[in-house]
Design an enzyme around this catalytic site. Structure first.
Site, PDB file in Angstrom:
ATOM      1  N   GLY A  10      36.867  43.322  39.320  1.00  7.43           N
ATOM      2  CA  GLY A  10      37.272  43.910  40.285  1.00  7.43           C
ATOM      3  C   GLY A  10      37.213  42.833  41.735  1.00  7.43           C
ATOM      4  CE  LYS A  75      43.715  23.016  50.142  1.00  7.57           C
ATOM      5  NZ  LYS A  75      43.914  23.816  48.784  1.00  7.57           N
ATOM      6  CB  VAL A 195      34.094  48.098  30.525  1.00  6.65           C
ATOM      7  CG1 VAL A 195      34.688  48.047  29.102  1.00  6.65           C
ATOM      8  CG2 VAL A 195      34.921  48.771  31.641  1.00  6.65           C
ATOM      9  N   GLY A 357      43.589  28.552  40.679  1.00  6.39           N
ATOM     10  CA  GLY A 357      42.618  29.406  40.197  1.00  6.39           C
ATOM     11  C   GLY A 357      44.197  30.744  40.189  1.00  6.39           C
TER      12      GLY A 357
HETATM   13  C1  LIG Z   1      33.355  26.524  40.936  1.00  7.28           C
HETATM   14  C2  LIG Z   1      34.477  27.370  40.842  1.00  7.28           C
HETATM   15  C3  LIG Z   1      35.244  26.786  42.207  1.00  7.28           C
HETATM   16  C4  LIG Z   1      36.522  27.370  42.440  1.00  7.28           C
HETATM   17  N1  LIG Z   1      36.848  27.347  42.828  1.00  7.28           N
HETATM   18  C5  LIG Z   1      38.218  27.631  43.240  1.00  7.28           C
HETATM   19  C6  LIG Z   1      39.469  27.509  44.718  1.00  7.28           C
HETATM   20  O1  LIG Z   1      38.954  26.682  45.717  1.00  7.28           O
HETATM   21  N2  LIG Z   1      40.410  27.924  44.381  1.00  7.28           N
HETATM   22  C7  LIG Z   1      41.259  28.452  43.358  1.00  7.28           C
HETATM   23  O2  LIG Z   1      42.397  29.144  44.067  1.00  7.28           O
HETATM   24  N3  LIG Z   1      40.806  29.175  42.571  1.00  7.28           N
HETATM   25  C8  LIG Z   1      39.785  28.519  42.277  1.00  7.28           C
HETATM   26  N4  LIG Z   1      38.131  29.253  41.605  1.00  7.28           N
HETATM   27  C9  LIG Z   1      39.120  29.967  40.547  1.00  7.28           C
HETATM   28  C10 LIG Z   1      38.728  31.155  41.275  1.00  7.28           C
HETATM   29  O3  LIG Z   1      37.352  31.823  41.661  1.00  7.28           O
HETATM   30  C11 LIG Z   1      39.065  32.153  40.008  1.00  7.28           C
HETATM   31  O4  LIG Z   1      40.729  32.613  39.590  1.00  7.28           O
HETATM   32  C12 LIG Z   1      39.255  33.890  41.248  1.00  7.28           C
HETATM   33  O5  LIG Z   1      37.841  33.933  41.723  1.00  7.28           O
HETATM   34  C13 LIG Z   1      38.574  34.984  40.129  1.00  7.28           C
HETATM   35  O6  LIG Z   1      38.237  35.297  39.467  1.00  7.28           O
HETATM   36  P1  LIG Z   1      38.395  36.805  38.723  1.00  7.28           P
HETATM   37  O7  LIG Z   1      38.904  37.745  39.411  1.00  7.28           O
HETATM   38  O8  LIG Z   1      39.174  36.436  37.560  1.00  7.28           O
HETATM   39  O9  LIG Z   1      36.814  36.712  38.130  1.00  7.28           O
HETATM   40  P2  LIG Z   1      35.572  37.283  39.290  1.00  7.28           P
HETATM   41  O10 LIG Z   1      35.081  37.197  39.661  1.00  7.28           O
HETATM   42  O11 LIG Z   1      33.989  36.852  37.560  1.00  7.28           O
HETATM   43  O12 LIG Z   1      35.106  39.231  38.553  1.00  7.28           O
HETATM   44  C14 LIG Z   1      35.119  39.434  37.074  1.00  7.28           C
HETATM   45  C15 LIG Z   1      34.979  40.670  37.572  1.00  7.28           C
HETATM   46  O13 LIG Z   1      34.919  42.317  36.257  1.00  7.28           O
HETATM   47  C16 LIG Z   1      34.147  42.544  36.657  1.00  7.28           C
HETATM   48  N5  LIG Z   1      32.980  43.092  34.999  1.00  7.28           N
HETATM   49  C17 LIG Z   1      32.515  41.896  34.370  1.00  7.28           C
HETATM   50  N6  LIG Z   1      32.391  42.404  33.658  1.00  7.28           N
HETATM   51  C18 LIG Z   1      32.429  43.538  34.124  1.00  7.28           C
HETATM   52  C19 LIG Z   1      32.004  45.304  33.065  1.00  7.28           C
HETATM   53  N7  LIG Z   1      31.290  45.199  31.713  1.00  7.28           N
HETATM   54  N8  LIG Z   1      32.332  46.160  33.427  1.00  7.28           N
HETATM   55  C20 LIG Z   1      33.175  46.062  34.778  1.00  7.28           C
HETATM   56  N9  LIG Z   1      33.088  45.268  35.240  1.00  7.28           N
HETATM   57  C21 LIG Z   1      32.618  43.946  35.029  1.00  7.28           C
HETATM   58  C22 LIG Z   1      32.983  42.676  37.868  1.00  7.28           C
HETATM   59  O14 LIG Z   1      31.976  43.087  38.064  1.00  7.28           O
HETATM   60  C23 LIG Z   1      33.452  41.692  38.547  1.00  7.28           C
HETATM   61  O15 LIG Z   1      34.322  42.036  39.337  1.00  7.28           O
HETATM   62  C24 LIG Z   1      36.881  28.549  40.935  1.00  7.28           C
HETATM   63  C25 LIG Z   1      36.801  28.916  40.477  1.00  7.28           C
HETATM   64  C26 LIG Z   1      34.935  28.204  40.156  1.00  7.28           C
HETATM   65  C27 LIG Z   1      34.599  28.681  38.453  1.00  7.28           C
END
Ligand SMILES: Cc1cc2nc3c(=O)[nH]c(=O)nc-3n(C[C@H](O)[C@H](O)[C@H](O)COP(=O)(O)OP(=O)(O)OC[C@H]3O[C@@H](n4cnc5c(N)ncnc54)[C@H](O)[C@@H]3O)c2cc1C
Length: 512
Positions: A10, A75, A195, A357
Site C-alpha cells: 500500500g 516543479k 502476507v 520512480g
Molecule cells: C531514496 C529514494 C528517493 C526516491 N525519490 C523519488 C522521487 O523523487 N521521485 C519518484 O518518482 N520516485 C522516487 N523514488 C521511488 C519511489 O519512492 C517509489 O517508486 C514509490 O514510493 C513506490 O514505492 P513502492 O510503493 O513500490 O514501495 P513502498 O513504499 O516500499 O511500499 C511497500 C508496501 O508493501 C507493503 N508490504 C511489504 N511487505 C509486506 C507484507 N509481507 N505484507 C503486506 N504488505 C507488505 C508495505 O507495508 C508497503 O505498504 C525514490 C526512491 C528512493 C529509494
C-alpha cells in the site's frame, strides 16, 4: 476472464495501481489491496515527472482538489548544482527547444550564443520562472502556456503529444493516504494485514497469498507492490533481478524532512546538488523541504553521508530524524511472470536523479491495462508488456549514466571514478556523435523512456564535459530569424516573470 486482482503493498505503487484499475474497469474487476501495518512504506518519492498529470486526470481529479491535501507544490524542472564545477548550476526544465530555420535554438546558441549568458537561460523560458520562483499558473488558475491548459480526460502516456510545463512535488505518504481514501470510496477492498506466505501451484503460478489474520486471499491476477522486498515476484516466483550497480553504483540514501524557515520562499524546482560521493536532493513541498543524499557506500559511510547532508541542509537540527535507505538498483529480468506482475520498487528502480520512480509506476499501470490478460494469459501479451517495461527502464539507465560521464566534475575519488567506469557501448556512440552535432530523436535511446532529445542535449550542454560544436551549416545561414527568436523568448520570459504570482502565493490561494 480475470475478474479479480489482488495487490500486495500500500505504498505509492499499490495505491496508484488500485485506483487506476478501479477507474479503468469499474465493477467489472474486483480489486483487493493488502498492506501490512508493520512494514512501513519507503517514505520518499516526492518529486515527479510532468506526465504524472495524465494519471490524476485519468482518475478525474483536479489538482486543486488533491494537491493541497498532499502538501503539494510545483516543479518546473531540475536545477543541477555543482555538477560542472562548484558554484555553477543549470536547469533541466520541462520545455522543448524552439527553433529557427530548421535548427533548434540550442544549435543556434552553439553557433552564435552569448557565452556570458548560459544556454539554458538563452534557450528556455522556464528557467527565468525558476530563478524568479514563479508559479506556472496565474491567480485565476490559468496556465502560462494557455494552449496546454485544460483536463486531459482518460488519456495515457501514449497520447502525450505536447510537453506539459510542470510536474509536482508532494508528500509521498499523504498521496498514498489520499489515493487510499479515493480507492476505498470507489470499491477497492482494503485488507490491513501481513502476507506471511505465497502459495504456488504445481506450474509455479500463484494460487493464493496467506495472511496473518485474514487467512488465504485469492485472485485472478496478483500485483506485487511490496517495494524492494519483491515478496511475490522475487521471493515466491524466483524471478532474477539484474543489478545495475556496475553502471550506477549509488546504492544508499539518507533522507531528512526539514521545515522551511521561510515558508514563502518556495522554489518551483527540484535541486540536485553534486556532493562528495553522490548528490543531494532538495524538494520543496508546501511547508517543508524533503532532503536527501544519494551515495555509493564504496566511497562514504552512512554516518559520513548523514553528517555531510545535515551540515548542508539542517545545521543545528540534530532533532530531525534521518531515514537511511539501502537501494536496490536495477530491474527484474521480467516484471510479469505467469499470473504475477511487479509494479514499483519491486519491479525496477534507478536512482532518483531524474525522478523516474513514479513515472515507471504510471507507465507500468497503463501498460498493464493495455495488456490486461484473460484467463488464458496469452504469453505474447505478457512478453509485449515485459518488453515495454524493460526498454523504458533501460533507456532511463542509459540517460542517467550520461549524467555522470558528461559531468565535468572530477575532484573527489567518487567523481574521478565516474570517468573511468565502463559505460554501455550504445551510450559511448551517442556521446561521440554529440561532439559532432547535437542529438535528435533518431539518435537518442530509440525506445520510449520518457525523455526526448531536448533532455539529452540539455544535460550534455549543462554538464560541460563533452565538447559540443554547432553544425557547419549554421555558418552559411542568415542568423536573423534565430536572433529574433532569442529576443522573442527573452521578452516572453520577462513578461511572464512580471505577470505570474510567486509559487507560494498561488499555492497558498488554493490551500485556503
Ligand atoms: C531514496 C529514494 C528517493 C526516491 N525519490 C523519488 C522521487 O523523487 N521521485 C519518484 O518518482 N520516485 C522516487 N523514488 C521511488 C519511489 O519512492 C517509489 O517508486 C514509490 O514510493 C513506490 O514505492 P513502492 O510503493 O513500490 O514501495 P513502498 O513504499 O516500499 O511500499 C511497500 C508496501 O508493501 C507493503 N508490504 C511489504 N511487505 C509486506 C507484507 N509481507 N505484507 C503486506 N504488505 C507488505 C508495505 O507495508 C508497503 O505498504 C525514490 C526512491 C528512493 C529509494
Amino acid at each position: 476472464m480475470i475478474r479479480s486482482v489482488v495487490i500486495v503493498g500500500g505504498g505509492t505503487a499499490g495505491w496508484m495501481t488500485a485506483t487506476y484499475l478501479k477507474t479503468a474497469f469499474g465493477d467489472r474487476v474486483d480489486v483487493t489491496l493488502v498492506e501490512s501495518a508493520q512494514v512501513s512504506r519507503i517514505g520518499v518519492g516526492e518529486a515527479t515527472f510532468s506526465t504524472v498529470r495524465h494519471f490524476f486526470d485519468y482518475l478525474g481529479l483536479d489538482e486543486r482538489e488533491w494537491l493541497p491535501k498532499c502538501a503539494g507544490s510545483y516543479k518546473l524542472g531540475i536545477r543541477f548544482e555543482n555538477w560542472r564545477k562548484p558554484g555553477e548550476h543549470f536547469y533541466h526544465p520541462f520545455e522543448r527547444l524552439r527553433g529557427a530555420d530548421g535548427f533548434s535554438l540550442a544549435e543556434w546558441w552553439l553557433e552564435l550564443g552569448d557565452r556570458s549568458e548560459p544556454f539554458d537561460r538563452s534557450c528556455f523560458i522556464t528557467t527565468a520562472l525558476c530563478d524568479a520562483e514563479r508559479s506556472p499558473r496565474m491567480l485565476d488558475g490559468s496556465l502560462f502556456v494557455s494552449s496546454l491548459d485544460g483536463p486531459l480526460g482518460k488519456s495515457t502516456l501514449d497520447d502525450q503529444r505536447a510537453q506539459f510545463p510542470y510536474a509536482y512535488h508532494f508528500d509521498a505518504d499523504a498521496v498514498a493516504r489520499f489515493l487510499g481514501d479515493f480507492g476505498r470510496a470507489r470499491g477497492v477492498k482494503h485488507v490491513v494485514d501481513e502476507v506471511v506466505d505465497v502459495g504456488l501451484d504445481s506450474r509455479g503460478w500463484i494460487s493464493e497469498i496467506r495472511t496473518k489474520e485474514h487467512g488465504a486471499i485469492t485472485g485472478g491476477l496478483y500485483v506485487d507492490c511490496t517495494g524492494f522486498r519483491g515478496l511475490l515476484i522475487n521471493k515466491a516466483m524466483g524471478e532474477k533481478f539484474q543489478s545495475f550497480e556496475d553502471l550506477l553504483p549509488n546504492n544508499r540514501a539518507v533522507a531528512l524532512r526539514v521545515p522551511r524557515e521561510d515558508a514563502t520562499d518556495m522554489q518551483p524546482y527540484t535541486t540536485a546538488t553534486a556532493m562528495t560521493a553522490g548528490w543531494s536532493w532538495t524538494i520543496p513541498l508546501f511547508r517543508r523541504n524533503g532532503n536527501g543524499y544519494v551515495y555509493s557506500d564504496q566511497f562514504i559511510t552512512p554516518e559520513e553521508a548523514e553528517r555531510e547532508l545535515r551540515e548542508k541542509v539542517a545545521p543545528g537540527r540534530d532533532d530531525l530524524e534521518a531515514n537511511h535507505i539501502r537501494m536496490r538498483i536495477g530491474r527484474n529480468d521480467n516484471s510479469w511472470v505467469n499470473n504475477c506482475v511487479a509494479i514499483g520498487l519491486s519491479s525496477a528502480f534507478v536512482e532518483p536523479l531524474e525522478s523516474t520512480g513514479i513515472f515507471f509506476i504510471q507507465h507500468a499501470i497503463e501498460q498493464l491495462v493495455k495488456h490486461f490478460p484473460d484467463g488464458g494469459f496469452d504469453q505474447r501479451m505478457i512478453s509485449a508488456y515485459n518488453n515495454r517495461i524493460n526498454k523504458a527502464v533501460d533507456g532511463v539507465k542509459e540517460f542517467l549514466v550520461l549524467h555522470y560521464r558528461s559531468a565535468d566534475r572530477e575532484d573527489t575519488p567518487y567523481w574521478k571514478e565516474t570517468k573511468t567506469r565502463p559505460i554501455p557501448e550504445a551510450l559511448q556512440e551517442k556521446l561521440a556523435l554529440a561532439e559532432s552535432h547535437l542529438l535528435d530523436e533518431e539518435t537518442i535511446y530509440p525506445h520510449y523512456h520518457g525523455f526526448e532529445s531536448y533532455s539529452w542535449n540539455t544535460m550534455n550542454l549543462g554538464l560541460g564535459r563533452i565538447p559540443l560544436t554547432a553544425r557547419p551549416a549554421l555558418r552559411h545561414l542568415d542568423p536573423t530569424n534565430a536572433l529574433a527568436e532569442f529576443a522573442k523568448l527573452k521578452a516572453e520570459a520577462d513578461e511572464m516573470v512580471a505577470t505570474l504570482p510567486s509559487c507560494y502565493e498561488y499555492l497558498a490561494s488554493i490551500n485556503d
